[in-house]
Design a protein around this motif. Structure first.
Motif, PDB file in Angstrom:
ATOM      1  N   LEU A 135       0.837  -1.204   0.000  1.00  0.00           N
ATOM      2  CA  LEU A 135       0.000   0.000   0.000  1.00  0.00           C
ATOM      3  C   LEU A 135       0.870   1.253   0.000  1.00  0.00           C
ATOM      4  O   LEU A 135       1.919   1.296   0.635  1.00  0.00           O
ATOM      5  N   ASP A 136       0.419   2.253  -0.703  1.00  0.00           N
ATOM      6  CA  ASP A 136       1.113   3.544  -0.728  1.00  0.00           C
ATOM      7  C   ASP A 136       0.481   4.439   0.341  1.00  0.00           C
ATOM      8  O   ASP A 136      -0.727   4.687   0.298  1.00  0.00           O
ATOM      9  N   PRO A 137       1.264   4.940   1.311  1.00  0.00           N
ATOM     10  CA  PRO A 137       0.705   5.760   2.398  1.00  0.00           C
ATOM     11  C   PRO A 137      -0.077   6.977   1.911  1.00  0.00           C
ATOM     12  O   PRO A 137      -0.994   7.442   2.587  1.00  0.00           O
ATOM     13  N   GLU A 138       0.284   7.500   0.743  1.00  0.00           N
ATOM     14  CA  GLU A 138      -0.356   8.729   0.261  1.00  0.00           C
ATOM     15  C   GLU A 138      -1.559   8.465  -0.642  1.00  0.00           C
ATOM     16  O   GLU A 138      -2.193   9.411  -1.119  1.00  0.00           O
ATOM     17  N   LEU A 139      -1.854   7.184  -0.871  1.00  0.00           N
ATOM     18  CA  LEU A 139      -2.974   6.846  -1.751  1.00  0.00           C
ATOM     19  C   LEU A 139      -3.936   5.866  -1.087  1.00  0.00           C
ATOM     20  O   LEU A 139      -4.594   5.073  -1.764  1.00  0.00           O
ATOM     21  N   LEU A 140      -4.019   5.924   0.230  1.00  0.00           N
ATOM     22  CA  LEU A 140      -4.904   5.015   0.956  1.00  0.00           C
ATOM     23  C   LEU A 140      -6.365   5.390   0.709  1.00  0.00           C
ATOM     24  O   LEU A 140      -6.702   6.558   0.550  1.00  0.00           O
ATOM     25  N   ALA A 151      -0.877   9.128   8.820  1.00  0.00           N
ATOM     26  CA  ALA A 151      -1.550   9.741   9.980  1.00  0.00           C
ATOM     27  C   ALA A 151      -3.027   9.362  10.077  1.00  0.00           C
ATOM     28  O   ALA A 151      -3.875  10.200  10.373  1.00  0.00           O
ATOM     29  N   THR A 152      -3.330   8.078   9.851  1.00  0.00           N
ATOM     30  CA  THR A 152      -4.705   7.608   9.937  1.00  0.00           C
ATOM     31  C   THR A 152      -5.001   7.185  11.375  1.00  0.00           C
ATOM     32  O   THR A 152      -5.238   6.011  11.689  1.00  0.00           O
ATOM     33  N   TRP A 153      -4.962   8.186  12.272  1.00  0.00           N
ATOM     34  CA  TRP A 153      -4.997   7.875  13.706  1.00  0.00           C
ATOM     35  C   TRP A 153      -6.337   7.325  14.171  1.00  0.00           C
ATOM     36  O   TRP A 153      -6.391   6.511  15.097  1.00  0.00           O
ATOM     37  N   GLU A 154      -7.426   7.753  13.555  1.00  0.00           N
ATOM     38  CA  GLU A 154      -8.743   7.293  14.009  1.00  0.00           C
ATOM     39  C   GLU A 154      -8.895   5.788  13.814  1.00  0.00           C
ATOM     40  O   GLU A 154      -9.684   5.148  14.512  1.00  0.00           O
TER      41      GLU A 154
END
Length: 466
Positions: A33-38, A77-80
């Motif tokens: 997975l690409d962190p910037e294209l989630l 930063a997908t903290w939720e």
């Protein structure tokens, strides 16, 4: 009775097999997975994979799997999504492995990073220190995991404005991490980048440059061993981009342009022609072209960056608003004021929506819009924009911040254009006082504002003579 027990056992085995099949299916979706294209679907896959992983993996295996699977979400930063899972994982690790186990330390380390990003700095510090103590005790002081926690403590102390402690932990981290450098373990490179940012913030650009170059040297050695390693290439491109920003700030514009070009070439090799990282580097290079008055080139790159972000659905993003704002500045230089007005207005709407109406970034666009209306002679439209920008800066940054001084200078220029000379003089003098205290009398900002004030005095003298 025996048959009943056998049925239960078979049912349990069948249920376990279902969990394994579902876990493997969701886990497959999490690969590369690409962190910037989630996407929201990726978030669901992570949650579902974790739900089934709990049924088929042992506690240590579960922690190891989740930390790896969660990395792209961590970096985005997908903290939720991550926070409740990490908290559940911590309870499980303490219960099943013990509060002083390496597995518990790994979860504490991850949770500490989430709290740091969320601004809960004291809570993060407690978690990191506990993780460090456990890792030093159970794994030893000379292990990569220990080095990773030391590096995390370095960045946390830097954020907490405790620079001496930050540097101490960074150096301790490097001593360990350098021994374990590999394409799979780039902790050393990450820490060197962090130290470069540290020195950049401390206004020691030469030291920052030294650390970026040191990181690139290590990455070059790894590329010699594995020329096509995607992770190494991505870190190299990121470090080149970071160095380009620094060199640009140092006024080394030709070197900065070269580094941006190298970063772009690598990014296009890794990601293709459309990716947020490419859009960011294009924006950085466009800013350099703007600074060197190559407005056509700046326009082309800003426009391409925006097109990439729009195609990827990244329009509700601070970086997209910044690029809109900067492209508007190019149109101002080319006297295409209607287009500039359209872009500034769009940038302002996005910044207000995602950052809130009282953010300093909002004030920047308000300032730019005010300046554009002043150029157009629409003083009544410019005045409330400058005034609102000034209020935001004073409330968020304090009454003596340089941005307050710059805005006072702009507001003074507006009042001068309106013929309100006494008000303009008062504002110029306030601006000069703030700018001199921050930058000194030899800084260009001070000289520009002083010249504006002197020019106003000369204008008033001429009008009196006449």
């Amino acid at each position: 009775m025996k048959k009943e027990e056998e049925k239960k056992e078979l049912k349990k085995e069948s249920k376990g097999e279902n969990h394994r099949i579902l876990f493997e299916g969701y886990n497959q979706r999490l690969k590369d997975l690409d962190p910037e294209l989630l996407t929201p679907e990726d978030e669901i896959s992570l949650k579902e994979a974790f739900r089934h992983a709990k049924e088929v993996l042992g506690p240590e295996e579960l922690i190891s799997w989740f930390i790896g699977a969660a990395e792209p979400f961590y970096r985005s930063a997908t903290w939720e999504v991550l926070l409740p899972i990490y908290e559940e994982l911590l309870d499980s690790a303490k219960r099943e492995l013990g509060p002083e186990s390496p597995g518990t330390a790994a979860v504490l380390n991850g949770l500490g990073g989430i709290y740091r990003y969320m601004g809960k700095l004291e809570e993060a510090l407690k978690l990191y220190l506990k993780a460090l103590r456990i890792r030093e005790k159970t794994l030893g002081q000379d292990r990569p995991e220990t080095g990773d926690t030391l590096s995390e403590l370095g960045i946390l102390y830097n954020v907490m404005d405790r620079p001496e402690e930050a540097l101490l932990y960074y150096n301790r981290a490097l001593e360990i991490q350098e021994k374990f450098l590999s394409p799979e373990n780039l902790g050393t490179v990450r820490t060197l980048n962090r130290m470069a940012f540290y020195y950049q913030g401390m206004e020691k650009p030469e030291k920052a440059e030294e650390h970026f170059i040191r990181a690139l040297g290590l990455l070059e050695k790894l590329k010699e061993k594995e020329p096509e390693n995607r992770k190494v290439l991505a870190y190299t491109a990121g470090t080149l981009n970071n160095l380009g920003v620094l060199l640009s700030e140092m006024g080394k514009l030709e070197e900065a342009e070269e580094r941006y070009g190298q970063a772009l070439k690598l990014q296009e090799k890794i990601y293709g022609n459309e990716h947020p990282q490419i859009a960011q580097t294009l924006t950085n290079l466009a800013l350099l072209y703007f600074q060197t008055t190559r407005y056509e080139k700046a326009m082309i790159l800003y426009t391409r960056s925006l097109e990439i972000m729009e195609k990827l659905g990244k329009t509700e993003h601070a970086g997209f608003a910044t690029t809109l704002n900067n492209l508007a500045g190019v149109y101002v230089q080319k006297n295409r004021y209607e287009k500039a007005l359209e872009l500034y207005t769009r940038a302002l709407e996005i910044r207000e929506r995602i950052l809130g109406p009282d953010n300093p970034e909002v004030a920047k666009t308000l300032n730019n819009l005010g300046e554009l209306y002043r150029i157009l002679g629409q003083h009544k439209k410019a005045l409330p924009l400058y005034s609102r920008a000034l209020k935001i800066y004073e409330n968020t940054l304090g009454p003596t911040h340089p941005d307050v001084g710059t805005t006072l200078n702009n507001l003074a220029g507006l009042h001068e254009s309106m013929g309100e000379y006494e008000t303009a003089i008062d504002l110029y003098e306030k601006a000069l006082d703030i700018i001199e205290k921050e930058y000194g009398p030899d800084h260009p900002y001070f000289k520009v504002t002083r010249n504006n004030l002197l020019g106003l005095y000369e204008k008033m003298e001429r009008s009196w003579r006449e």
